[in-house]
Design a protein around this motif. Structure first.
Motif, PDB file in Angstrom:
ATOM      1  N   ASP A  34       0.816  -1.218   0.000  1.00  0.00           N
ATOM      2  CA  ASP A  34       0.000   0.000   0.000  1.00  0.00           C
ATOM      3  C   ASP A  34       0.845   1.262   0.000  1.00  0.00           C
ATOM      4  N   LYS A  35       1.851   1.296   0.864  1.00  0.00           N
ATOM      5  CA  LYS A  35       2.701   2.485   0.971  1.00  0.00           C
ATOM      6  C   LYS A  35       3.459   2.733  -0.328  1.00  0.00           C
ATOM      7  N   GLU A  36       4.023   1.677  -0.896  1.00  0.00           N
ATOM      8  CA  GLU A  36       4.780   1.811  -2.143  1.00  0.00           C
ATOM      9  C   GLU A  36       3.885   2.233  -3.295  1.00  0.00           C
ATOM     10  N   LYS A  37       2.647   1.736  -3.292  1.00  0.00           N
ATOM     11  CA  LYS A  37       1.708   2.128  -4.350  1.00  0.00           C
ATOM     12  C   LYS A  37       1.447   3.632  -4.307  1.00  0.00           C
ATOM     13  N   ARG A 196       0.570   4.730  20.562  1.00  0.00           N
ATOM     14  CA  ARG A 196       1.890   5.055  21.132  1.00  0.00           C
ATOM     15  C   ARG A 196       2.871   3.905  20.990  1.00  0.00           C
ATOM     16  N   LYS A 197       2.371   2.678  21.001  1.00  0.00           N
ATOM     17  CA  LYS A 197       3.231   1.503  20.884  1.00  0.00           C
ATOM     18  C   LYS A 197       3.612   1.205  19.431  1.00  0.00           C
ATOM     19  N   ARG A 198       3.200   2.081  18.509  1.00  0.00           N
ATOM     20  CA  ARG A 198       3.559   1.973  17.085  1.00  0.00           C
ATOM     21  C   ARG A 198       3.001   0.694  16.474  1.00  0.00           C
ATOM     22  N   LEU A 199       1.753   0.405  16.809  1.00  0.00           N
ATOM     23  CA  LEU A 199       1.096  -0.802  16.324  1.00  0.00           C
ATOM     24  C   LEU A 199       0.062  -0.522  15.247  1.00  0.00           C
ATOM     25  N   SER A 205       1.552   3.075   6.078  1.00  0.00           N
ATOM     26  CA  SER A 205       2.470   3.933   6.832  1.00  0.00           C
ATOM     27  C   SER A 205       2.107   3.937   8.314  1.00  0.00           C
ATOM     28  N   GLU A 206       3.137   3.877   9.152  1.00  0.00           N
ATOM     29  CA  GLU A 206       2.909   3.941  10.591  1.00  0.00           C
ATOM     30  C   GLU A 206       2.326   5.302  10.960  1.00  0.00           C
ATOM     31  N   VAL A 207       1.334   5.285  11.838  1.00  0.00           N
ATOM     32  CA  VAL A 207       0.672   6.529  12.252  1.00  0.00           C
ATOM     33  C   VAL A 207       0.839   6.703  13.757  1.00  0.00           C
ATOM     34  N   GLY A 217     -12.230   4.022   2.085  1.00  0.00           N
ATOM     35  CA  GLY A 217     -11.191   3.405   1.274  1.00  0.00           C
ATOM     36  C   GLY A 217      -9.863   3.248   1.985  1.00  0.00           C
ATOM     37  N   ASP A 218      -9.680   3.934   3.110  1.00  0.00           N
ATOM     38  CA  ASP A 218      -8.430   3.795   3.865  1.00  0.00           C
ATOM     39  C   ASP A 218      -8.307   2.375   4.412  1.00  0.00           C
ATOM     40  N   LYS A 219      -7.074   1.871   4.389  1.00  0.00           N
ATOM     41  CA  LYS A 219      -6.790   0.551   4.946  1.00  0.00           C
ATOM     42  C   LYS A 219      -6.019   0.738   6.247  1.00  0.00           C
TER      43      LYS A 219
END
Length: 250
Positions: A34-37, A196-199, A205-207, A217-219
């Protein structure tokens, strides 16, 4: 100065575009997540290059980029094969993670295969055409269950009914933390802790911003809880809360 992996990837996409413009022929990438696309789409637009994505079937998650200058390639031109993993034991109870683990244990790079549509006793794997023989020769076991591989016809269309389960959630707003709370049945404090735990990842992309707004449409991937696709809003409740359709990957 250390160059980020994103920078290498962006350079790779630019090289594909320049090659297509130089040769006048369609050029294909590896499988993209997804991120690369998103990055590939942005760069292609910046360089005014015609392009399409395809992963072997409609709405695939992992896709191949084709950039072209003249004639758009046919979907059948994409170097993709669909392989069926036939599990010998028809009473097997395998999961998606079992198929993924079996493939990765062969030392195969993630960008040479796309989606895995899994069932307890079989799976369909979309792979780069050049890797077909390798899969046929080497993928012989999944989760300690014996298997054999066959190649599906190019006209094959997978049944996606069991790929998702649909649900409706009620949320106060379209903030990320509200979605996490509803999808995972967590308190607001636990939802914030999950971020906060980056999960949490949105479109690859990490949020780290719990107030980030999500759109149709967001995954969203919440490690430990699953992967979801945000659907349309079905209006509001009497208490002015949003009714949102969501698909969860099985």
């Amino acid at each position: 100065m250390q160059v980020s992996s994103d920078s290498f990837f962006e350079s790779h996409i630019r090289d594909l575009i320049f090659k297509s413009k130089r040769t006048g022929q369609p050029v294909f990438s590896e499988f993209l997540n997804d991120k690369e696309k998103i990055i590939a789409d942005r760069i292609s637009n910046e360089l005014s290059c015609d392009h399409i994505f395809y992963g072997g079937y409609s709405d695939a998650d992992n896709v191949i980029l084709s950039v072209y200058t003249d004639k758009q390639p046919l979907l059948s031109d994409f170097p993709i094969k669909c392989l069926k993993v036939n599990i010998t034991n028809k009473n097997a109870t395998l999961k998606h993670s079992d198929y993924m683990g079996a493939i990765m244990s062969l030392g195969i790079d993630r960008d040479v295969f796309g989606d895995i549509i899994s069932y307890p006793d079989k799976a369909y794997i979309y792979v780069s055409e050049i890797m077909t023989e390798y899969f046929l020769d080497n993928l012989t076991e999944v989760g300690r269950e014996k298997c054999f591989i066959t190649i599906e016809d190019d006209s094959f269309v997978p049944d996606l009914k069991e790929k998702f389960s649909e649900q409706q959630i009620i949320i106060a707003s379209d903030r990320l933390d509200c979605f996490i709370s509803a999808l995972c049945r967590l308190s607001r404090e636990k939802s914030l802790e999950t971020v906060r735990k980056r999960l949490v990842f949105v479109n690859g992309s990490e949020v780290n911003n719990p107030s980030k707004k999500l759109f149709e449409g967001d995954k969203i991937v919440i490690r430990g809880y699953g992967k979801f696709i945000i659907g349309q809003c079905d209006g509001k409740t009497q208490k002015d809360r949003l009714k949102i359709k969501v698909k969860k990957y099985n």
